[in-house]
Design a protein around this motif. Structure first.
Motif, PDB file in Angstrom:
ATOM      1  N   ALA A  32      21.732  24.712 -68.093  1.00  0.00           N
ATOM      2  CA  ALA A  32      21.811  26.005 -67.860  1.00  0.00           C
ATOM      3  C   ALA A  32      20.805  25.073 -66.187  1.00  0.00           C
ATOM      4  CB  ALA A  32      20.577  26.548 -67.974  1.00  0.00           C
ATOM      5  N   GLY A  33      20.756  25.959 -65.207  1.00  0.00           N
ATOM      6  CA  GLY A  33      20.015  25.150 -63.614  1.00  0.00           C
ATOM      7  C   GLY A  33      18.354  25.563 -64.736  1.00  0.00           C
ATOM      8  N   ARG A  34      17.552  25.316 -63.490  1.00  0.00           N
ATOM      9  CA  ARG A  34      16.379  25.277 -64.141  1.00  0.00           C
ATOM     10  C   ARG A  34      15.217  26.481 -63.836  1.00  0.00           C
ATOM     11  NH1 ARG A  34      12.711  22.827 -59.009  1.00  0.00           N
ATOM     12  NH2 ARG A  34      14.809  22.233 -58.534  1.00  0.00           N
ATOM     13  N   ASP A  35      16.380  27.367 -63.023  1.00  0.00           N
ATOM     14  CA  ASP A  35      15.305  28.310 -63.279  1.00  0.00           C
ATOM     15  C   ASP A  35      16.074  30.093 -64.672  1.00  0.00           C
ATOM     16  OD1 ASP A  35      14.317  28.840 -60.827  1.00  0.00           O
ATOM     17  OD2 ASP A  35      16.379  30.083 -59.913  1.00  0.00           O
ATOM     18  N   GLU A  36      16.883  29.092 -65.167  1.00  0.00           N
ATOM     19  CA  GLU A  36      17.731  30.187 -66.509  1.00  0.00           C
ATOM     20  C   GLU A  36      16.843  29.906 -67.329  1.00  0.00           C
ATOM     21  OE1 GLU A  36      21.846  29.865 -68.935  1.00  0.00           O
ATOM     22  OE2 GLU A  36      21.886  29.661 -67.081  1.00  0.00           O
ATOM     23  N   LYS A  37      16.791  28.331 -67.182  1.00  0.00           N
ATOM     24  CA  LYS A  37      15.952  27.492 -68.272  1.00  0.00           C
ATOM     25  C   LYS A  37      14.170  27.882 -68.620  1.00  0.00           C
ATOM     26  CE  LYS A  37      18.203  22.906 -68.715  1.00  0.00           C
ATOM     27  NZ  LYS A  37      18.173  21.110 -67.887  1.00  0.00           N
ATOM     28  N   ALA A  38      13.845  28.198 -67.327  1.00  0.00           N
ATOM     29  CA  ALA A  38      12.494  28.839 -67.478  1.00  0.00           C
ATOM     30  C   ALA A  38      12.631  29.779 -68.115  1.00  0.00           C
ATOM     31  CB  ALA A  38      11.650  28.523 -65.939  1.00  0.00           C
ATOM     32  N   SER A  63      12.522  42.372 -66.736  1.00  0.00           N
ATOM     33  CA  SER A  63      12.920  41.003 -65.966  1.00  0.00           C
ATOM     34  C   SER A  63      13.972  40.545 -65.513  1.00  0.00           C
ATOM     35  CB  SER A  63      11.828  39.765 -66.036  1.00  0.00           C
ATOM     36  OG  SER A  63      12.663  38.883 -65.596  1.00  0.00           O
ATOM     37  N   ALA A  64      14.489  40.752 -64.232  1.00  0.00           N
ATOM     38  CA  ALA A  64      15.583  40.432 -64.137  1.00  0.00           C
ATOM     39  C   ALA A  64      16.279  39.514 -64.411  1.00  0.00           C
ATOM     40  CB  ALA A  64      16.474  40.365 -62.239  1.00  0.00           C
ATOM     41  N   ALA A  65      15.218  38.034 -64.316  1.00  0.00           N
ATOM     42  CA  ALA A  65      15.711  36.863 -64.732  1.00  0.00           C
ATOM     43  C   ALA A  65      16.230  36.309 -66.419  1.00  0.00           C
ATOM     44  CB  ALA A  65      14.687  36.071 -64.528  1.00  0.00           C
ATOM     45  N   ILE A  66      15.334  36.870 -66.870  1.00  0.00           N
ATOM     46  CA  ILE A  66      15.291  37.768 -68.815  1.00  0.00           C
ATOM     47  C   ILE A  66      16.416  37.826 -68.969  1.00  0.00           C
ATOM     48  CG2 ILE A  66      13.991  38.142 -70.740  1.00  0.00           C
ATOM     49  CD1 ILE A  66      11.670  37.788 -70.014  1.00  0.00           C
ATOM     50  N   ALA A  67      16.877  39.060 -68.231  1.00  0.00           N
ATOM     51  CA  ALA A  67      17.914  39.801 -68.471  1.00  0.00           C
ATOM     52  C   ALA A  67      19.050  38.882 -68.280  1.00  0.00           C
ATOM     53  CB  ALA A  67      17.800  41.150 -67.433  1.00  0.00           C
ATOM     54  N   ARG A  68      19.317  38.416 -67.248  1.00  0.00           N
ATOM     55  CA  ARG A  68      20.675  37.301 -66.949  1.00  0.00           C
ATOM     56  C   ARG A  68      20.421  36.275 -68.193  1.00  0.00           C
ATOM     57  NH1 ARG A  68      18.866  37.221 -61.577  1.00  0.00           N
ATOM     58  NH2 ARG A  68      16.999  35.423 -62.042  1.00  0.00           N
ATOM     59  N   VAL A  69      19.364  36.202 -68.918  1.00  0.00           N
ATOM     60  CA  VAL A  69      19.381  35.528 -70.100  1.00  0.00           C
ATOM     61  C   VAL A  69      19.781  35.833 -70.937  1.00  0.00           C
ATOM     62  CG1 VAL A  69      18.030  33.937 -71.583  1.00  0.00           C
ATOM     63  CG2 VAL A  69      17.391  33.688 -69.301  1.00  0.00           C
TER      64      VAL A  69
END
Length: 79
Positions: A32-38, A63-69
């Motif tokens: 995973a990239g930095r953004d995904e890890k965060a 959160s779109a980022a959390i939704a992707r995770v």
């Protein structure tokens, strides 16, 4: 954050959550990239009922980022 600490944070006391979160750490987090890890760390900071609602598909994260995770976690779980 160290993988051992992340694995410890994945232990939520609910077997289903533990399995989903640990599977993600073991199979995906390393690539995973930095953004995904965060985003994953942000997910782990949430209360257990909220995480469970996301992973049991009862609630969609704002959160779109959390939704992707969450989608990545669920892709690793055979239905």
């Amino acid at each position: 954050m160290q993988e051992s600490r992340i694995k410890w944070q994945c232990r939520r006391g609910m077997r289903e959550l533990d399995e989903l979160l640990l599977r993600y750490v073991e199979r995906r987090l390393g690539e995973a990239g930095r953004d995904e890890k965060a985003a994953f760390e942000a997910l782990l900071a949430l209360p257990d009922p909220e995480i469970a609602a996301y992973l049991l598909r009862n609630l969609e994260p704002e959160s779109a980022a959390i939704a992707r995770v969450v989608r990545q976690i669920l892709l690793l779980h055979p239905t």
